[in-house]
Write an enzyme that holds these catalytic residues in place. Sequence first.
Site, PDB file in Angstrom:
ATOM      1  N   PRO A  87      -3.834  -0.451   0.889  1.00 31.06           N
ATOM      2  CG  PRO A  87      -5.201  -1.960   1.071  1.00 31.06           C
ATOM      3  CD  PRO A  87      -4.858  -1.064   1.770  1.00 31.06           C
ATOM      4  CD  GLU A 114     -12.043  -5.248   5.964  1.00 34.48           C
ATOM      5  OE1 GLU A 114     -11.806  -6.512   6.348  1.00 34.48           O
ATOM      6  OE2 GLU A 114     -11.894  -4.331   4.625  1.00 34.48           O
ATOM      7  NE  ARG A 156      19.313  -3.065  -1.063  1.00 36.51           N
ATOM      8  CZ  ARG A 156      19.821  -2.313  -2.749  1.00 36.51           C
ATOM      9  NH1 ARG A 156      19.112  -1.074  -3.014  1.00 36.51           N
ATOM     10  NH2 ARG A 156      20.461  -2.517  -3.226  1.00 36.51           N
ATOM     11  CG  ASP A 171      19.413  -0.655  -5.879  1.00 36.40           C
ATOM     12  OD1 ASP A 171      18.879  -0.179  -5.060  1.00 36.40           O
ATOM     13  OD2 ASP A 171      20.848  -1.717  -6.061  1.00 36.40           O
TER      14      ASP A 171
HETATM   15  N1  LIG Z   1      -0.467  -3.197  -0.801  1.00 35.60           N
HETATM   16  C1  LIG Z   1      -1.019  -4.068   0.466  1.00 35.60           C
HETATM   17  C2  LIG Z   1      -0.813  -3.092   1.262  1.00 35.60           C
HETATM   18  C3  LIG Z   1      -1.764  -3.485   2.304  1.00 35.60           C
HETATM   19  C4  LIG Z   1      -2.916  -3.401   3.238  1.00 35.60           C
HETATM   20  C5  LIG Z   1      -2.069  -2.965   4.697  1.00 35.60           C
HETATM   21  C6  LIG Z   1      -1.720  -2.127   5.563  1.00 35.60           C
HETATM   22  C7  LIG Z   1      -3.715  -3.133   6.053  1.00 35.60           C
HETATM   23  C8  LIG Z   1      -4.432  -2.963   7.013  1.00 35.60           C
HETATM   24  C9  LIG Z   1      -5.564  -3.206   7.082  1.00 35.60           C
HETATM   25  N2  LIG Z   1      -5.778  -4.304   5.856  1.00 35.60           N
HETATM   26  C10 LIG Z   1      -6.628  -5.376   4.930  1.00 35.60           C
HETATM   27  C11 LIG Z   1      -7.318  -4.540   3.954  1.00 35.60           C
HETATM   28  C12 LIG Z   1      -7.416  -5.597   3.091  1.00 35.60           C
HETATM   29  C13 LIG Z   1      -8.629  -5.334   2.686  1.00 35.60           C
HETATM   30  C14 LIG Z   1      -9.146  -3.681   1.980  1.00 35.60           C
HETATM   31  C15 LIG Z   1      -8.543  -3.216   3.311  1.00 35.60           C
HETATM   32  C16 LIG Z   1      -7.758  -3.103   4.266  1.00 35.60           C
HETATM   33  C17 LIG Z   1      -4.404  -3.772   5.122  1.00 35.60           C
HETATM   34  C18 LIG Z   1      -3.790  -3.715   4.127  1.00 35.60           C
HETATM   35  N3  LIG Z   1      -2.560  -5.141   1.058  1.00 35.60           N
HETATM   36  N4  LIG Z   1      -1.889  -4.879  -0.020  1.00 35.60           N
END
Ligand SMILES: Nc1cc(-c2ccc3ccn(Cc4ccccc4)c3c2)n[nH]1
Length: 241
Positions: A87, A114, A156, A171
Amino acid sequence: SSFLIQVVTIFPEYLAPLRQSLLGKAAERGLVDIAVHDLRAWTDDVHRTVDDAPYGGGPGMVMRPEPWARALEEVRPPGTRLVVPTPAGRPFTQAMAAEWAAEPGLVFACGRYEGIDQRVADWAAEAGPVSEVSIGDYVLAGGESAVLVMVEAVTRLLPGVVGNRESVEFDSHADGLLEGPSYTRPASWRGHDVPPVLLSGDHAAIARWRREQSLRRTAARRPDLLLRLPEGALTEAERQL
Ligand SMILES: Nc1cc(-c2ccc3ccn(Cc4ccccc4)c3c2)n[nH]1
Protein backbone atom coordinates in the site's frame (compact mmCIF):
# COMPACT_ATOMS: atom_id res chain seq x y z
CA SER A 1 12.09 -15.84 -26.35
CA SER A 2 9.48 -16.05 -23.64
CA PHE A 3 8.83 -13.56 -20.89
CA LEU A 4 9.49 -15.24 -17.52
CA ILE A 5 7.10 -14.39 -14.71
CA GLN A 6 7.82 -15.78 -11.24
CA VAL A 7 5.70 -15.27 -8.15
CA VAL A 8 6.62 -16.12 -4.56
CA THR A 9 3.65 -16.34 -2.19
CA ILE A 10 2.29 -18.28 0.81
CA PHE A 11 -0.97 -18.76 -1.15
CA PRO A 12 0.16 -20.29 -4.48
CA GLU A 13 -3.37 -21.41 -5.29
CA TYR A 14 -4.40 -17.74 -5.32
CA LEU A 15 -2.39 -17.31 -8.52
CA ALA A 16 -4.18 -20.18 -10.34
CA PRO A 17 -6.08 -17.69 -12.59
CA LEU A 18 -2.74 -16.91 -14.26
CA ARG A 19 -3.11 -20.20 -16.08
CA GLN A 20 -6.48 -19.26 -17.58
CA SER A 21 -7.57 -17.61 -20.82
CA LEU A 22 -5.33 -14.88 -22.29
CA LEU A 23 -2.39 -15.86 -20.16
CA GLY A 24 -3.01 -19.55 -20.60
CA LYS A 25 -2.93 -19.29 -24.39
CA ALA A 26 0.12 -17.04 -24.34
CA ALA A 27 1.85 -19.56 -22.08
CA GLU A 28 0.90 -22.43 -24.40
CA ARG A 29 2.32 -20.46 -27.32
CA GLY A 30 5.58 -20.04 -25.45
CA LEU A 31 5.26 -16.25 -25.22
CA VAL A 32 5.12 -16.28 -21.45
CA ASP A 33 6.46 -18.63 -18.78
CA ILE A 34 4.80 -18.54 -15.38
CA ALA A 35 6.19 -20.12 -12.23
CA VAL A 36 4.50 -19.81 -8.81
CA HIS A 37 6.54 -20.70 -5.73
CA ASP A 38 5.40 -21.35 -2.15
CA LEU A 39 7.51 -19.25 0.23
CA ARG A 40 7.19 -21.94 2.90
CA ALA A 41 9.47 -24.17 0.81
CA TRP A 42 12.30 -21.94 2.07
CA THR A 43 11.47 -22.13 5.78
CA ASP A 44 13.54 -24.41 8.00
CA ASP A 45 11.42 -24.99 11.07
CA VAL A 46 8.84 -27.69 11.59
CA HIS A 47 6.06 -25.08 11.70
CA ARG A 48 7.31 -23.47 8.47
CA THR A 49 7.15 -20.04 10.14
CA VAL A 50 7.12 -17.02 7.83
CA ASP A 51 6.04 -14.27 10.24
CA ASP A 52 7.03 -12.75 13.57
CA ALA A 53 6.09 -9.83 15.84
CA PRO A 54 7.04 -6.31 14.67
CA TYR A 55 10.04 -4.59 16.32
CA GLY A 56 8.87 -1.42 18.04
CA GLY A 57 5.47 -3.00 18.71
CA GLY A 58 2.26 -2.37 16.81
CA PRO A 59 -0.56 -4.55 15.55
CA GLY A 60 -0.19 -7.70 13.46
CA MET A 61 2.85 -9.60 12.27
CA VAL A 62 5.69 -8.93 9.83
CA MET A 63 7.12 -11.44 7.35
CA ARG A 64 10.58 -12.65 8.38
CA PRO A 65 13.45 -11.77 6.02
CA GLU A 66 15.38 -15.05 5.86
CA PRO A 67 12.82 -17.23 4.00
CA TRP A 68 12.41 -14.41 1.45
CA ALA A 69 16.15 -14.08 0.88
CA ARG A 70 16.50 -17.83 0.37
CA ALA A 71 13.57 -17.90 -2.05
CA LEU A 72 14.77 -14.90 -4.06
CA GLU A 73 18.35 -16.16 -4.22
CA GLU A 74 17.02 -19.32 -5.83
CA VAL A 75 14.34 -18.02 -8.20
CA ARG A 76 15.45 -14.49 -9.20
CA PRO A 77 17.78 -14.41 -12.22
CA PRO A 78 20.50 -11.77 -11.62
CA GLY A 79 19.38 -8.32 -12.69
CA THR A 80 15.71 -9.28 -12.92
CA ARG A 81 13.29 -6.67 -11.55
CA LEU A 82 11.70 -7.59 -8.23
CA VAL A 83 8.19 -6.18 -7.88
CA VAL A 84 6.83 -5.86 -4.34
CA PRO A 85 3.17 -4.85 -4.08
CA THR A 86 2.53 -2.64 -1.03
CA PRO A 87 0.00 0.00 0.00
CA ALA A 88 3.01 2.27 0.55
CA GLY A 89 4.34 1.87 -2.98
CA ARG A 90 4.65 4.21 -5.95
CA PRO A 91 1.46 4.10 -8.03
CA PHE A 92 1.57 1.37 -10.70
CA THR A 93 1.00 2.96 -14.11
CA GLN A 94 0.63 1.99 -17.76
CA ALA A 95 4.09 3.49 -18.30
CA MET A 96 5.55 1.05 -15.75
CA ALA A 97 3.72 -1.84 -17.43
CA ALA A 98 5.21 -0.84 -20.79
CA GLU A 99 8.70 -0.47 -19.32
CA TRP A 100 8.52 -3.86 -17.58
CA ALA A 101 7.13 -5.58 -20.71
CA ALA A 102 10.36 -4.69 -22.49
CA GLU A 103 12.48 -6.54 -19.89
CA PRO A 104 13.25 -10.28 -19.96
CA GLY A 105 11.00 -11.06 -17.02
CA LEU A 106 9.76 -10.20 -13.53
CA VAL A 107 9.78 -11.68 -10.03
CA PHE A 108 6.87 -10.77 -7.76
CA ALA A 109 7.05 -11.00 -3.96
CA CYS A 110 3.58 -11.31 -2.46
CA GLY A 111 3.44 -10.16 1.13
CA ARG A 112 0.76 -10.95 3.68
CA TYR A 113 0.23 -9.92 7.33
CA GLU A 114 1.44 -6.31 7.72
CA GLY A 115 4.04 -6.71 5.00
CA ILE A 116 7.60 -7.94 4.53
CA ASP A 117 10.63 -6.89 6.63
CA GLN A 118 11.93 -3.80 4.80
CA ARG A 119 15.47 -5.22 4.68
CA VAL A 120 14.34 -7.74 2.04
CA ALA A 121 13.65 -4.99 -0.52
CA ASP A 122 16.82 -3.16 0.56
CA TRP A 123 18.90 -6.36 0.23
CA ALA A 124 17.26 -7.34 -3.06
CA ALA A 125 18.17 -3.95 -4.56
CA GLU A 126 21.82 -5.09 -4.42
CA ALA A 127 21.09 -7.69 -7.12
CA GLY A 128 18.80 -5.76 -9.45
CA PRO A 129 15.98 -3.21 -9.68
CA VAL A 130 13.28 -3.38 -7.00
CA SER A 131 9.87 -1.70 -7.50
CA GLU A 132 7.65 -1.27 -4.47
CA VAL A 133 4.28 -0.45 -6.06
CA SER A 134 0.67 0.23 -5.12
CA ILE A 135 -2.20 -0.62 -7.47
CA GLY A 136 -4.54 1.89 -5.85
CA ASP A 137 -5.51 3.84 -2.78
CA TYR A 138 -7.26 1.02 -0.95
CA VAL A 139 -5.90 -1.62 1.38
CA LEU A 140 -5.80 -5.29 0.41
CA ALA A 141 -4.99 -8.21 2.72
CA GLY A 142 -1.97 -9.23 0.68
CA GLY A 143 -0.10 -8.78 -2.56
CA GLU A 144 -1.60 -11.63 -4.59
CA SER A 145 -4.51 -9.68 -6.16
CA ALA A 146 -2.12 -6.86 -7.04
CA VAL A 147 0.14 -9.36 -8.80
CA LEU A 148 -2.78 -10.69 -10.87
CA VAL A 149 -3.55 -7.10 -11.90
CA MET A 150 0.03 -6.21 -12.80
CA VAL A 151 0.72 -9.48 -14.62
CA GLU A 152 -2.37 -8.87 -16.77
CA ALA A 153 -1.36 -5.26 -17.52
CA VAL A 154 2.18 -6.28 -18.50
CA THR A 155 1.52 -9.47 -20.46
CA ARG A 156 -1.11 -7.87 -22.70
CA LEU A 157 1.66 -5.55 -23.91
CA LEU A 158 3.94 -8.40 -24.92
CA PRO A 159 4.18 -8.82 -28.69
CA GLY A 160 1.84 -11.54 -29.92
CA VAL A 161 -0.22 -11.89 -26.75
CA VAL A 162 -3.13 -9.65 -27.73
CA GLY A 163 -4.30 -10.44 -31.28
CA ASN A 164 -5.50 -6.96 -32.06
CA ARG A 165 -2.35 -4.86 -31.85
CA GLU A 166 -4.35 -1.63 -32.34
CA SER A 167 -6.39 -2.21 -29.21
CA VAL A 168 -3.12 -2.15 -27.31
CA GLU A 169 -1.59 0.84 -29.04
CA PHE A 170 -4.76 2.92 -28.62
CA ASP A 171 -5.08 2.16 -24.94
CA SER A 172 -7.06 4.89 -23.23
CA HIS A 173 -4.11 6.07 -21.16
CA ALA A 174 -1.93 6.08 -24.28
CA ASP A 175 -2.90 9.69 -25.17
CA GLY A 176 -3.29 10.65 -21.55
CA LEU A 177 -7.08 10.83 -21.73
CA LEU A 178 -9.80 8.43 -20.67
CA GLU A 179 -11.48 6.37 -23.33
CA GLY A 180 -14.93 7.63 -24.37
CA PRO A 181 -18.13 5.53 -24.56
CA SER A 182 -18.38 2.50 -26.86
CA TYR A 183 -21.46 1.12 -28.61
CA THR A 184 -22.48 -1.85 -30.74
CA ARG A 185 -25.72 -3.24 -32.23
CA PRO A 186 -28.63 -2.66 -31.91
CA ALA A 187 -28.70 1.07 -32.84
CA SER A 188 -31.81 1.53 -30.67
CA TRP A 189 -31.97 -0.49 -27.46
CA ARG A 190 -34.56 -0.25 -24.69
CA GLY A 191 -35.19 3.42 -25.50
CA HIS A 192 -31.47 4.22 -25.62
CA ASP A 193 -30.06 5.16 -29.02
CA VAL A 194 -26.47 5.13 -30.27
CA PRO A 195 -25.24 8.71 -30.89
CA PRO A 196 -26.16 9.35 -34.57
CA VAL A 197 -22.70 10.64 -35.52
CA LEU A 198 -21.35 7.10 -35.06
CA LEU A 199 -23.76 5.82 -37.72
CA SER A 200 -23.03 8.72 -40.08
CA GLY A 201 -19.99 7.31 -41.84
CA ASP A 202 -18.40 10.75 -41.51
CA HIS A 203 -15.04 9.63 -40.12
CA ALA A 204 -13.72 13.11 -39.48
CA ALA A 205 -16.86 13.99 -37.49
CA ILE A 206 -16.64 10.65 -35.64
CA ALA A 207 -13.02 11.29 -34.68
CA ARG A 208 -13.88 14.80 -33.48
CA TRP A 209 -16.86 13.52 -31.48
CA ARG A 210 -14.77 10.76 -29.86
CA ARG A 211 -12.04 13.21 -28.91
CA GLU A 212 -14.61 15.54 -27.35
CA GLN A 213 -16.18 12.64 -25.42
CA SER A 214 -12.75 11.64 -24.07
CA LEU A 215 -12.04 15.20 -22.99
CA ARG A 216 -15.41 15.67 -21.32
CA ARG A 217 -15.15 12.33 -19.52
CA THR A 218 -11.58 13.01 -18.41
CA ALA A 219 -12.53 16.49 -17.11
CA ALA A 220 -15.48 14.98 -15.21
CA ARG A 221 -13.87 11.83 -13.81
CA ARG A 222 -10.10 12.42 -13.76
CA PRO A 223 -9.29 16.14 -13.79
CA ASP A 224 -5.87 15.17 -12.42
CA LEU A 225 -5.01 13.61 -15.78
CA LEU A 226 -5.71 16.92 -17.56
CA LEU A 227 -3.19 18.71 -15.34
CA ARG A 228 -0.55 16.18 -16.35
CA LEU A 229 -0.99 16.58 -20.12
CA PRO A 230 2.12 17.80 -21.93
CA GLU A 231 2.17 21.32 -23.41
CA GLY A 232 0.17 21.54 -26.61
CA ALA A 233 -1.71 18.30 -26.00
CA LEU A 234 -4.94 20.31 -25.99
CA THR A 235 -5.94 22.94 -28.55
CA GLU A 236 -7.27 26.26 -27.22
CA ALA A 237 -10.78 25.19 -28.24
CA GLU A 238 -10.41 21.90 -26.37
CA ARG A 239 -9.27 23.72 -23.25
CA GLN A 240 -12.55 25.64 -23.34
CA LEU A 241 -14.63 22.45 -23.16
N1 LIG B 1 -2.55 -1.15 -3.52
C1 LIG B 1 -2.47 -2.01 -2.45
C2 LIG B 1 -1.48 -2.97 -2.20
C3 LIG B 1 -1.84 -3.58 -1.02
C4 LIG B 1 -1.08 -4.62 -0.31
C5 LIG B 1 0.00 -5.26 -0.94
C6 LIG B 1 0.75 -6.20 -0.27
C7 LIG B 1 0.43 -6.51 1.06
C8 LIG B 1 1.00 -7.36 2.03
C9 LIG B 1 0.25 -7.24 3.18
N2 LIG B 1 -0.76 -6.36 2.96
C10 LIG B 1 -1.75 -5.98 3.95
C11 LIG B 1 -1.41 -4.66 4.58
C12 LIG B 1 -2.43 -3.92 5.14
C13 LIG B 1 -2.14 -2.69 5.75
C14 LIG B 1 -0.85 -2.21 5.80
C15 LIG B 1 0.18 -2.95 5.21
C16 LIG B 1 -0.09 -4.19 4.61
C17 LIG B 1 -0.68 -5.88 1.68
C18 LIG B 1 -1.43 -4.95 1.00
N3 LIG B 1 -2.96 -3.02 -0.55
N4 LIG B 1 -3.35 -2.07 -1.44
